[in-house]
Design a protein around this motif. Structure first.
Motif, PDB file in Angstrom:
ATOM      1  N   ALA A  23       7.586  11.011  21.598  1.00 36.34           N
ATOM      2  CA  ALA A  23       6.219  11.135  21.078  1.00 36.34           C
ATOM      3  C   ALA A  23       5.328   9.989  21.548  1.00 36.34           C
ATOM      4  O   ALA A  23       4.098  10.129  21.585  1.00 36.34           O
ATOM      5  CB  ALA A  23       6.240  11.186  19.549  1.00 36.34           C
ATOM      6  N   LEU A  24       5.933   8.859  21.914  1.00 38.01           N
ATOM      7  CA  LEU A  24       5.163   7.691  22.343  1.00 38.01           C
ATOM      8  C   LEU A  24       4.895   7.681  23.848  1.00 38.01           C
ATOM      9  O   LEU A  24       4.214   6.795  24.352  1.00 38.01           O
ATOM     10  CB  LEU A  24       5.906   6.396  21.966  1.00 38.01           C
ATOM     11  CG  LEU A  24       6.317   6.219  20.500  1.00 38.01           C
ATOM     12  CD1 LEU A  24       6.938   4.835  20.297  1.00 38.01           C
ATOM     13  CD2 LEU A  24       5.132   6.407  19.565  1.00 38.01           C
ATOM     14  N   MET A  25       5.431   8.671  24.556  1.00 34.35           N
ATOM     15  CA  MET A  25       5.285   8.692  26.015  1.00 34.35           C
ATOM     16  C   MET A  25       3.934   9.229  26.465  1.00 34.35           C
ATOM     17  O   MET A  25       3.519   8.989  27.584  1.00 34.35           O
ATOM     18  CB  MET A  25       6.360   9.598  26.655  1.00 34.35           C
ATOM     19  CG  MET A  25       7.751   9.053  26.599  1.00 34.35           C
ATOM     20  SD  MET A  25       8.902   9.968  27.668  1.00 34.35           S
ATOM     21  CE  MET A  25       8.636  11.670  27.202  1.00 34.35           C
ATOM     22  N   GLY A  26       3.255  10.008  25.588  1.00 34.51           N
ATOM     23  CA  GLY A  26       2.054  10.698  26.037  1.00 34.51           C
ATOM     24  C   GLY A  26       2.411  11.687  27.123  1.00 34.51           C
ATOM     25  O   GLY A  26       3.398  12.415  27.023  1.00 34.51           O
ATOM     26  N   ASP A  27       1.634  11.715  28.195  1.00 32.49           N
ATOM     27  CA  ASP A  27       1.897  12.623  29.312  1.00 32.49           C
ATOM     28  C   ASP A  27       2.805  12.003  30.365  1.00 32.49           C
ATOM     29  O   ASP A  27       3.088  12.620  31.384  1.00 32.49           O
ATOM     30  CB  ASP A  27       0.568  13.055  29.970  1.00 32.49           C
ATOM     31  CG  ASP A  27      -0.285  13.870  29.022  1.00 32.49           C
ATOM     32  OD1 ASP A  27       0.303  14.578  28.195  1.00 32.49           O
ATOM     33  OD2 ASP A  27      -1.525  13.784  29.116  1.00 32.49           O
ATOM     34  N   GLN A  28       3.242  10.777  30.113  1.00 31.18           N
ATOM     35  CA  GLN A  28       4.139  10.124  31.070  1.00 31.18           C
ATOM     36  C   GLN A  28       5.547  10.700  30.927  1.00 31.18           C
ATOM     37  O   GLN A  28       5.894  11.306  29.919  1.00 31.18           O
ATOM     38  CB  GLN A  28       4.203   8.613  30.792  1.00 31.18           C
ATOM     39  CG  GLN A  28       2.862   7.903  30.851  1.00 31.18           C
ATOM     40  CD  GLN A  28       2.967   6.442  30.449  1.00 31.18           C
ATOM     41  OE1 GLN A  28       2.215   5.626  30.915  1.00 31.18           O
ATOM     42  NE2 GLN A  28       3.914   6.121  29.568  1.00 31.18           N
ATOM     43  N   ILE A  58      11.589   5.590  14.368  1.00 30.80           N
ATOM     44  CA  ILE A  58      11.181   6.096  15.685  1.00 30.80           C
ATOM     45  C   ILE A  58      12.415   6.152  16.577  1.00 30.80           C
ATOM     46  O   ILE A  58      13.189   5.203  16.634  1.00 30.80           O
ATOM     47  CB  ILE A  58      10.117   5.169  16.329  1.00 30.80           C
ATOM     48  CG1 ILE A  58       8.943   4.947  15.364  1.00 30.80           C
ATOM     49  CG2 ILE A  58       9.619   5.765  17.651  1.00 30.80           C
ATOM     50  CD1 ILE A  58       7.954   3.890  15.820  1.00 30.80           C
ATOM     51  N   GLY A  59      12.590   7.264  17.250  1.00 31.24           N
ATOM     52  CA  GLY A  59      13.709   7.402  18.180  1.00 31.24           C
ATOM     53  C   GLY A  59      13.539   6.509  19.397  1.00 31.24           C
ATOM     54  O   GLY A  59      12.551   5.784  19.530  1.00 31.24           O
ATOM     55  N   GLY A  60      14.504   6.581  20.305  1.00 29.22           N
ATOM     56  CA  GLY A  60      14.450   5.728  21.493  1.00 29.22           C
ATOM     57  C   GLY A  60      14.529   6.491  22.798  1.00 29.22           C
ATOM     58  O   GLY A  60      14.705   5.899  23.860  1.00 29.22           O
ATOM     59  N   GLY A  61      14.397   7.827  22.713  1.00 31.31           N
ATOM     60  CA  GLY A  61      14.628   8.667  23.882  1.00 31.31           C
ATOM     61  C   GLY A  61      13.659   8.467  25.032  1.00 31.31           C
ATOM     62  O   GLY A  61      13.950   8.884  26.162  1.00 31.31           O
ATOM     63  N   ASN A  62      12.513   7.837  24.775  1.00 34.54           N
ATOM     64  CA  ASN A  62      11.575   7.552  25.864  1.00 34.54           C
ATOM     65  C   ASN A  62      12.044   6.394  26.743  1.00 34.54           C
ATOM     66  O   ASN A  62      11.542   6.194  27.846  1.00 34.54           O
ATOM     67  CB  ASN A  62      10.185   7.226  25.290  1.00 34.54           C
ATOM     68  CG  ASN A  62      10.218   6.065  24.317  1.00 34.54           C
ATOM     69  OD1 ASN A  62      11.135   5.933  23.519  1.00 34.54           O
ATOM     70  ND2 ASN A  62       9.218   5.211  24.374  1.00 34.54           N
ATOM     71  N   ILE A  63      13.005   5.620  26.241  1.00 37.93           N
ATOM     72  CA  ILE A  63      13.511   4.465  26.983  1.00 37.93           C
ATOM     73  C   ILE A  63      14.971   4.668  27.384  1.00 37.93           C
ATOM     74  O   ILE A  63      15.330   4.548  28.558  1.00 37.93           O
ATOM     75  CB  ILE A  63      13.359   3.165  26.152  1.00 37.93           C
ATOM     76  CG1 ILE A  63      11.865   2.911  25.861  1.00 37.93           C
ATOM     77  CG2 ILE A  63      13.987   1.973  26.874  1.00 37.93           C
ATOM     78  CD1 ILE A  63      11.611   1.821  24.847  1.00 37.93           C
TER      79      ILE A  63
END
Length: 243
Positions: A23-28, A58-63
């Motif tokens: 959710a914190l990645m935006g469109d990236q 908050i999860g960590g899947g964006n990293i």
């Protein structure tokens, strides 16, 4: 604050907001998108302004996602610990965004790292909430083999939250993926047992079972809808309630 009082009469006093790292990645495709982090922080502040006490996971899947690392040959326990550290990075980013908006925030980690955040001590965390600080619980449960969904449900129970708000990209729980199927049907309410039996993918099975055993409702809503979080707390909006 006086004009907000009627909105809070029928709503919750203390809630858990669970969002994914994605959710914190935006469109990236990876990492943090500061404008998106800022937008979510503003959503949280709007609910905090109603007088609601807020916990966050908050999860960590964006990293880094432990299961992905494990699938690629990494030892599962090591991969999970790396995923937990990713959640700390996301929590610190959210803390920074919230405090820029004037919301006092504490990052509380299940893995002690005193230089950057507090260790998890339940009574201290409860006191922070009573003082109207937003508590962001990081590093999952502190144990491998548990997801951040399970961590959110565990902390919500420990903090005596009245509900878990699961922010997603869709406005509730559907019988099948609404992105892929035009005829997907949204549930207004659905039982814990149906979520498990039909594998509806709200949260992982251990998180659903923990919520069910403690009668903790899960409210699934769209985090992409501006004002959606506050709207539901004020008795409006579109969502699915798992109970």
């Amino acid at each position: 604050m006086t004009d907000a009082a009627p909105e809070t009469e029928t709503t919750f006093k203390r809630v858990m907001l669970k969002i994914s790292g994605e959710a914190l990645m935006g469109d990236q495709g990876f990492g943090l998108h500061p404008p998106t982090v800022q937008r979510i922080a503003e959503e949280v502040k709007s609910v905090h302004d109603l007088g609601v006490e807020i916990c966050m996971v908050i999860g960590g899947g964006n990293i880094f996602r432990g299961l992905q690392g494990s699938a690629q040959g990494m030892e599962r326990t090591t991969a999970d610990y790396m995923g937990m550290l990713a959640t700390v990075m996301n929590a610190l980013a959210m803390q920074s965004a919230l405090e820029e908006l004037g919301v006092f925030t504490r990052v509380i980690s299940a893995i002690p790292m005193d230089q950057v955040c507090e260790p998890y001590i339940r009574r201290r965390a409860v006191r922070h909430l009573e003082k109207k600080r937003v508590c962001i619980f990081a590093a999952g449960t502190g144990n491998p083999y548990f997801t951040t969904d399970t961590a959110a449900t565990l902390r919500a129970n420990e903090m005596t939250c009245e509900a878990i708000f699961k922010g997603t990209k869709v406005d509730g729980v559907y019988d099948k993926d609404p992105v892929k199927f035009d005829d997907a049907v949204r549930y207004d309410t659905v039982s814990y047992d149906d979520v498990l039996a039909k594998r509806l993918g709200v949260m992982d099975a251990s998180a659903i079972a923990l919520a069910r055993d403690n009668n903790l409702p899960i409210i699934v809503f769209s985090l992409d809808e501006p004002g959606g979080f506050r709207g539901i707390l004020a008795g409006r909006g579109t969502y699915t309630k798992v109970q």
